[in-house]
Design a protein around this motif. Structure first.
Motif, short mmCIF file in Angstrom:
data_model
loop_
_atom_site.label_atom_id
_atom_site.label_comp_id
_atom_site.label_asym_id
_atom_site.label_seq_id
_atom_site.Cartn_x
_atom_site.Cartn_y
_atom_site.Cartn_z
N ASP A 1 0.83 -1.21 0.00
CA ASP A 1 0.00 0.00 0.00
C ASP A 1 0.86 1.26 0.00
N GLY A 2 2.16 1.09 -0.16
CA GLY A 2 3.07 2.24 -0.20
C GLY A 2 3.59 2.66 1.15
N ASP A 3 3.12 2.03 2.22
CA ASP A 3 3.54 2.39 3.57
C ASP A 3 3.72 1.12 4.38
N PHE A 4 4.91 0.88 4.84
CA PHE A 4 5.21 -0.29 5.67
C PHE A 4 5.09 0.16 7.12
N ALA A 5 3.93 -0.07 7.70
CA ALA A 5 3.61 0.41 9.04
C ALA A 5 4.45 -0.30 10.10
N GLU A 6 4.59 0.35 11.23
CA GLU A 6 5.36 -0.23 12.34
C GLU A 6 4.75 -1.55 12.81
N THR A 7 3.44 -1.66 12.77
CA THR A 7 2.79 -2.93 13.15
C THR A 7 3.18 -4.05 12.19
N GLU A 8 3.37 -3.71 10.92
CA GLU A 8 3.80 -4.71 9.94
C GLU A 8 5.26 -5.11 10.17
N ARG A 9 6.08 -4.14 10.53
CA ARG A 9 7.48 -4.45 10.85
C ARG A 9 7.55 -5.37 12.08
N THR A 10 6.71 -5.08 13.06
CA THR A 10 6.67 -5.91 14.27
C THR A 10 6.23 -7.33 13.93
N PHE A 11 5.26 -7.44 13.02
CA PHE A 11 4.81 -8.76 12.60
C PHE A 11 5.95 -9.55 11.98
N VAL A 12 6.71 -8.93 11.08
CA VAL A 12 7.82 -9.63 10.41
C VAL A 12 8.88 -10.02 11.43
N SER A 13 9.18 -9.13 12.34
CA SER A 13 10.17 -9.43 13.38
C SER A 13 9.72 -10.61 14.24
N SER A 14 8.45 -10.63 14.61
CA SER A 14 7.91 -11.75 15.39
C SER A 14 7.90 -13.03 14.56
N TRP A 15 7.61 -12.89 13.27
CA TRP A 15 7.62 -14.05 12.38
C TRP A 15 9.01 -14.67 12.36
N ILE A 16 10.04 -13.84 12.31
CA ILE A 16 11.41 -14.34 12.33
C ILE A 16 11.64 -15.15 13.61
N ASP A 17 11.25 -14.57 14.74
CA ASP A 17 11.47 -15.25 16.03
C ASP A 17 10.72 -16.57 16.12
#
Length: 84
Positions: free
Chosen positions: A29-45
């Motif tokens: 959507d043109g904006d990588f929100a902080e909640t989305e970054r948190t999701f990816v970080s949690s996904w990694i963990d």
């Protein structure tokens, strides 16, 4: 679990592909929100084997920076980045 292949090169490719997919989808959507970054970080963990996690977090930040730079590129006069 990503990174479980017996081949180290395959482990790295699996993790890199998943992170690239998750990150680019976050920018859809043109904006990588902080909640989305948190999701990816949690996904990694939750989904990357422990021996690759630190590198996966570093790779995620790198991919994020590279994609963010693409959104900073110039567009033609009279056009808006959001139109793409």
């Amino acid at each position: 679990m990503f990174g479980t292949s017996p081949d180290p090169a395959t482990q790295t490719l699996e993790v890199e592909a998943a992170l690239f997919l998750l990150t680019t989808f976050g920018y859809i959507d043109g904006d990588f929100a902080e909640t989305e970054r948190t999701f990816v970080s949690s996904w990694i963990d939750d989904n990357v084997v422990p021996s690759l996690r630190d590198g996966a977090h570093t790779l995620f930040r790198s991919i994020d920076e590279q994609i963010a730079e693409l959104f900073g590129e110039a567009v033609a006069h009279g056009e808006e980045r959001a139109d793409f």
